[in-house]
Scaffold this motif. Structure first.
Motif, mmCIF file in Angstrom:
data_model
loop_
_atom_site.group_PDB
_atom_site.id
_atom_site.type_symbol
_atom_site.label_atom_id
_atom_site.label_comp_id
_atom_site.label_asym_id
_atom_site.label_seq_id
_atom_site.Cartn_x
_atom_site.Cartn_y
_atom_site.Cartn_z
ATOM 1 N N UNK A 588 0.830 -1.225 0.000
ATOM 2 C CA UNK A 588 0.000 0.000 0.000
ATOM 3 C C UNK A 588 0.844 1.247 0.000
ATOM 4 N N UNK A 589 1.895 1.224 0.812
ATOM 5 C CA UNK A 589 2.776 2.387 0.846
ATOM 6 C C UNK A 589 3.407 2.636 -0.530
ATOM 7 N N UNK A 590 3.857 1.536 -1.164
ATOM 8 C CA UNK A 590 4.437 1.679 -2.489
ATOM 9 C C UNK A 590 3.411 2.230 -3.485
ATOM 10 N N UNK A 591 2.166 1.735 -3.370
ATOM 11 C CA UNK A 591 1.130 2.154 -4.326
ATOM 12 C C UNK A 591 0.877 3.666 -4.205
ATOM 13 N N UNK A 592 0.795 4.157 -2.907
ATOM 14 C CA UNK A 592 0.532 5.588 -2.707
ATOM 15 C C UNK A 592 1.728 6.433 -3.158
ATOM 16 N N UNK A 593 2.936 5.935 -2.813
ATOM 17 C CA UNK A 593 4.123 6.725 -3.139
ATOM 18 C C UNK A 593 4.389 6.795 -4.649
ATOM 19 N N UNK A 598 -0.180 11.137 -6.749
ATOM 20 C CA UNK A 598 0.281 11.356 -5.386
ATOM 21 C C UNK A 598 1.118 12.615 -5.318
ATOM 22 N N UNK A 599 0.849 13.354 -4.240
ATOM 23 C CA UNK A 599 1.642 14.580 -4.046
ATOM 24 C C UNK A 599 2.895 14.291 -3.231
ATOM 25 N N UNK A 600 2.945 13.026 -2.673
ATOM 26 C CA UNK A 600 4.111 12.648 -1.857
ATOM 27 C C UNK A 600 5.165 12.002 -2.756
ATOM 28 N N UNK A 601 6.312 12.399 -2.546
ATOM 29 C CA UNK A 601 7.424 11.790 -3.283
ATOM 30 C C UNK A 601 8.442 11.248 -2.265
ATOM 31 N N UNK A 602 8.884 10.038 -2.550
ATOM 32 C CA UNK A 602 9.827 9.385 -1.624
ATOM 33 C C UNK A 602 11.146 9.144 -2.339
ATOM 34 N N UNK A 607 11.898 3.626 -0.934
ATOM 35 C CA UNK A 607 11.129 2.669 -1.739
ATOM 36 C C UNK A 607 11.835 1.310 -1.765
ATOM 37 N N UNK A 608 13.164 1.349 -1.851
ATOM 38 C CA UNK A 608 13.920 0.084 -1.842
ATOM 39 C C UNK A 608 13.705 -0.670 -0.535
ATOM 40 N N UNK A 609 13.651 0.089 0.595
ATOM 41 C CA UNK A 609 13.438 -0.573 1.887
ATOM 42 C C UNK A 609 12.062 -1.218 1.932
ATOM 43 N N UNK A 610 11.034 -0.527 1.358
ATOM 44 C CA UNK A 610 9.684 -1.133 1.313
ATOM 45 C C UNK A 610 9.714 -2.440 0.514
ATOM 46 N N UNK A 611 10.347 -2.412 -0.645
ATOM 47 C CA UNK A 611 10.407 -3.620 -1.486
ATOM 48 C C UNK A 611 11.181 -4.745 -0.795
#
Length: 814
Positions: A588-593, A598-602, A607-611
């Motif tokens: 979900x976090x990846x999908x939003x980011x 999305x106005x949020x940019x990571x 993103x690598x840590x999420x994956x």
């Protein structure tokens, strides 16, 4: 001397008186010179005569006369040299020193050189020696050399040698030595004793035969007399034989004599002796003694054998008979008298054909015909005869021909009464018929199997059960009908049953294959049938069909398994739910980011840590699935020969990153470790699971020891304390009889209590915090070891660490 003028002047100068004195002196001198001249003429004539005599000796000598100068020149060589060696004086004189030296054979040149050197240096001025020379025509001759120095004015000027041809003498001497050697060899190696003794019985000479026959060495015999060795009761005979020869009443005698050997045996000798003379004088007795002990014993044995035959003839329980070529009885033994009721004298008036019933006479005539065609053979046949009181007896007869001077003279034989045996055989046939009926009609499967595994006979029940006819089953190996996975166990049990006389039977439940390829279950009971001496003859197998019972049991186990699956589902639901929550959350976090709106940019790192967290959760889910498959025994095995040492070495390198830095890995590997047949990946998983458990048990660090060893269990492996022994598919007999490879995994961690140790192999049992373990690790380990036909033990005490021992059968067990 003065000439005449000088003499005249002297006379004139001296005066008359002086001249007269001088004249007288000169006349005296002249007289002395004339006398000396006359004597010199005699000496010259004597010298010429001496030279003529020397020349005659030199030329006429049969020996070679050689004169050598000190420089090696030949100064003289007579005609004998040409006669013996073939070289003339001119040829010898023309030879160089080297050529002349080469007349001597190579192996004797040093001897000649040394002799000449000794002669010149005065060490052996009159030496005599022998040397071989080569003649002009290539023959080898032996010359005896006698040399001396020739001196003039006390100084040596030459060497004179006289060389005598002794070739023929040497040949005669060699022939004499060979003749003496042959005689000595014949004397020493004669199988008989050859001896010479004087008239008092003292041995003068004796060969080695005395040692072979009596044990005395020739040296011993020289200190013995006839009195010492002759048996006391034969001494008079020996002394009488000597006295007869000495008195001239017998030149030679032959007789037998018993003597006592060195070891105390009594030996019978056949003596042949005669008077012995030396230079025409009687000095004693020369003789030969042959050991006839064996012959006399044989003759005695023959007499005893004849006596035993007569005793056997009279006491035998079987019929013994003898009849002539026409069939008239010559003799019968007492057993025949008792069996037929005829006395011996009565039987001599009976013809054997009158006793044989008509239906047996053709067999009797055929036996007689065969014996006449081959008189040296024996014939065995059966015939029925009639006794005096009319009873009919069946006899097994063994008959042969008695030969006299090589020609048939009579028939002799032995007869055994088979009447009772034939009745017993009839009863046995009837019993076998009853057994056959029971065998074939039995509802239980029954089979007779040879010791080599061939089915001898199978009843109808087992044949119908498997779908074959009895003819199709007979002669085939019993393993042809066994399920392939059950053959090994049956073969092992059968071998042990046959080899161990203390075992009476074994029973096992196993699978069989029908003709249509269906699997059926049977309870097999095997019994070894042995003879009276305990030797196994064949195997009797009884099979009860338990297919239906096994089906019901499988249904019950399936129901229990479904119940266990429900428990498993409940147990793993929480674990999978946690993993899915992690995956869903990070997804979900990846999908939003990553959404375009999305106005949020990571950052890429976030993103690598999420994956990475998603992949970790998926990996744990995959590991859990693999453990569940191993627990259920559903993983496909890849069995292959495996060196456990190599497995440990390679796995230890993989384990190093999984362990804490403060944990030390120690390996202790047996250099001659046996090979096992197992799945390498499964065993790597076992080591990994045990290593992870050991890591968790040593939070402060410690030592993880991996050890291998060949072991051979004659009983259950002994363990200390309250260690648990697990053996799912390995029964007691397998453990007792077979070699194993042991893999030991030991840690120095916190250990475990008795209650925990008793439950460590239970599925989902764990002492770790929630999320740290599934409780399937050791269950999977036990399942894998069981799949590979092994077993595992565990020892542990609180504060003293834990040791797991895995026992895998060596390759020969499989």
């Amino acid at each position: 001397m003065m000439d005449k003028a000088e003499a005249a002047n002297a006379f004139e100068a001296a005066g008359p008186l002086a001249a007269a004195a001088t004249l007288a002196a000169m006349q005296k001198r002249i007289a002395e010179l004339e006398a000396a001249l006359r004597e010199s003429g005699h000496a010259i004539r004597a010298l010429r005569e001496s030279e003529l005599r020397y020349q005659e000796i030199f030329d006429g000598a049969s020996d070679i006369i050689l004169v050598l100068g000190l420089d090696g020149r030949r100064l003289a060589w007579n005609a004998a040299g040409e006669q013996i060696l073939g070289y003339s004086a001119e040829e010898v004189m023309a030879m160089s020193v080297r050529e002349f030296a080469h007349l001597v054979v190579p192996e004797h040149r040093e001897r000649v050189r040394q002799a000449l050197s000794d002669k010149l240096e005065g060490r052996n001025p009159a030496s005599r020696y022998e040397a071989d020379f080569m003649t002009k025509d290539g023959r080898r001759v032996t010359l005896e050399v006698n040399s001396r120095l020739l001196c003039r004015d006390g100084k040596p000027v030459a060497i004179q040698g006289i060389l005598r041809d002794i070739t023929e003498r040497k040949r005669i001497e060699q022939a004499l030595r060979e003749s003496e050697a042959r005689y000595r060899d014949l004397f020493e190696n004669a199988s008989d004793i050859v001896y010479v003794h004087d008239f008092e019985g003292r041995f003068l000479s004796v060969n080695r035969g005395v040692e072979r026959v009596l044990g005395y060495t020739p040296a011993d015999a020289k200190h013995l007399t006839m009195t010492h060795i002759v048996a006391p009761d034969h001494r008079v005979r020996a002394l009488q034989a000597i006295a007869e020869k000495r008195a001239g009443r017998a030149e030679s005698t032959q007789y037998e004599l018993d003597v006592i050997a060195k070891d105390g045996r009594r030996v019978t000798l056949e003596i042949s002796s005669r008077l012995f003379r030396e230079q025409g004088e009687l000095v004693g007795v020369h003789g030969m003694a042959r050991d006839v002990t064996q012959r006399r014993q044989t003759e005695k044995s023959l007499r005893e054998s004849e006596a035993r035959y007569r005793t056997l003839f009279n006491s035998a329980q079987d019929v013994i008979y003898c009849h002539d070529m026409q069939g008239w009885v010559l003799d019968i033994n007492p057993a025949t008298e008792a069996l037929f009721g005829y006395r011996r004298d009565e039987a001599r008036s009976i013809n054997v054909l009158d006793l044989i019933v008509p239906e047996s006479r053709p067999a009797a005539r055929a036996a007689v015909k065969r014996l006449l065609e081959a008189p040296e053979t024996t014939v065995r046949y059966e015939a029925t005869l009639v006794t005096r009181d009319g009873r009919r007896l069946t006899l097994e007869l063994v008959t042969w021909v008695v030969l006299e001077n090589g020609k048939p003279a009579a028939f002799q034989g032995i007869g055994r009464d088979l009447t009772e045996r034939r009745l017993a055989e009839r009863a046995l046939r009837e019993s076998e018929e009853r057994f056959r009926r029971v065998f074939d009609a039995a509802p239980l499967g029954i089979a007779l199997v040879s010791l080599t595994g061939q089915i001898l006979r199978a009843n109808r029940a087992v044949c119908e059960w498997l779908g074959y006819t009895p003819e199709e089953v007979a002669g085939r190996r019993y393993s042809d009908f066994n399920h392939p996975q059950d053959i090994e166990e049956t073969v092992r049990f059968t071998r042990e049953l046959v080899e161990d006389a203390n075992l009476s039977s074994f029973q096992v439940e196993k699978r069989y294959l029908t003709r249509r390829g269906e699997v059926v279950w049977g309870r097999l009971t095997v019994v070894t049938v042995r003879d009276s001496d305990g030797r196994p003859q064949y195997l009797l197998g009884m099979i009860e069909d338990i297919t239906q019972r096994r089906t019901l049991e499988e249904q019950v186990r399936q129901a229990q398994k479904m119940e266990a699956v429900g428990q498993l589902a409940a147990g793993i639901a929480h674990e999978f739910n946690n993993l899915l929550t992690v995956v869903a959350g990070y997804a979900g976090l990846l999908e939003r980011r990553l959404s375009p709106t999305s106005i949020e940019r990571s950052s890429p790192d976030l993103l690598h840590r999420y994956a990475k967290d998603i992949l970790t959760a998926v990996s744990r889910a995959a590991t859990l699935t693999g453990q569940l498959l191993a627990f259920g025994r559903r993983q496909q095995q890849q069995l292959a020969p495996l060196n456990v040492n190599e497995l440990v070495t390679s796995t230890a390198r993989i384990l190093r990153p999984l362990l804490e830095p403060q944990i030390t890995i120690v390996t202790d590997l047996s250099p001659d470790l046996g090979i096992v047949v197992a799945d390498q990946q499964q065993l790597e998983q076992v080591l990994a699971n045990l290593a992870v458990n050991a890591r968790d048990a040593m939070p402060q660090g410690g030592t993880l020891t991996l050890r291998t060893l060949n072991v051979w269990h004659e009983s259950r492996p002994e363990v200390s304390g309250g260690a648990t022994f697990r053996a799912r598919h390995a029964n007691d007999e397998t453990i007792r009889m077979n070699p194993y490879v042991m893999l030991e995994v030991a840690d120095t961690g916190v250990g475990m209590t008795e209650e925990v140790r008793q439950r460590i192999f239970e599925p989902f049992f764990t002492t770790k915090p929630i999320g740290k373990g599934t409780g399937l690790g050791l269950s999977v380990v036990e399942g894998i070891i069981a799949q590979n036909k092994g077993f595992i033990t565990v020892e542990s005490e609180v504060g003293k660490g834990t040791t797991f021992r895995i026992f895998l059968p060596r390759g020969e067990l499989l």
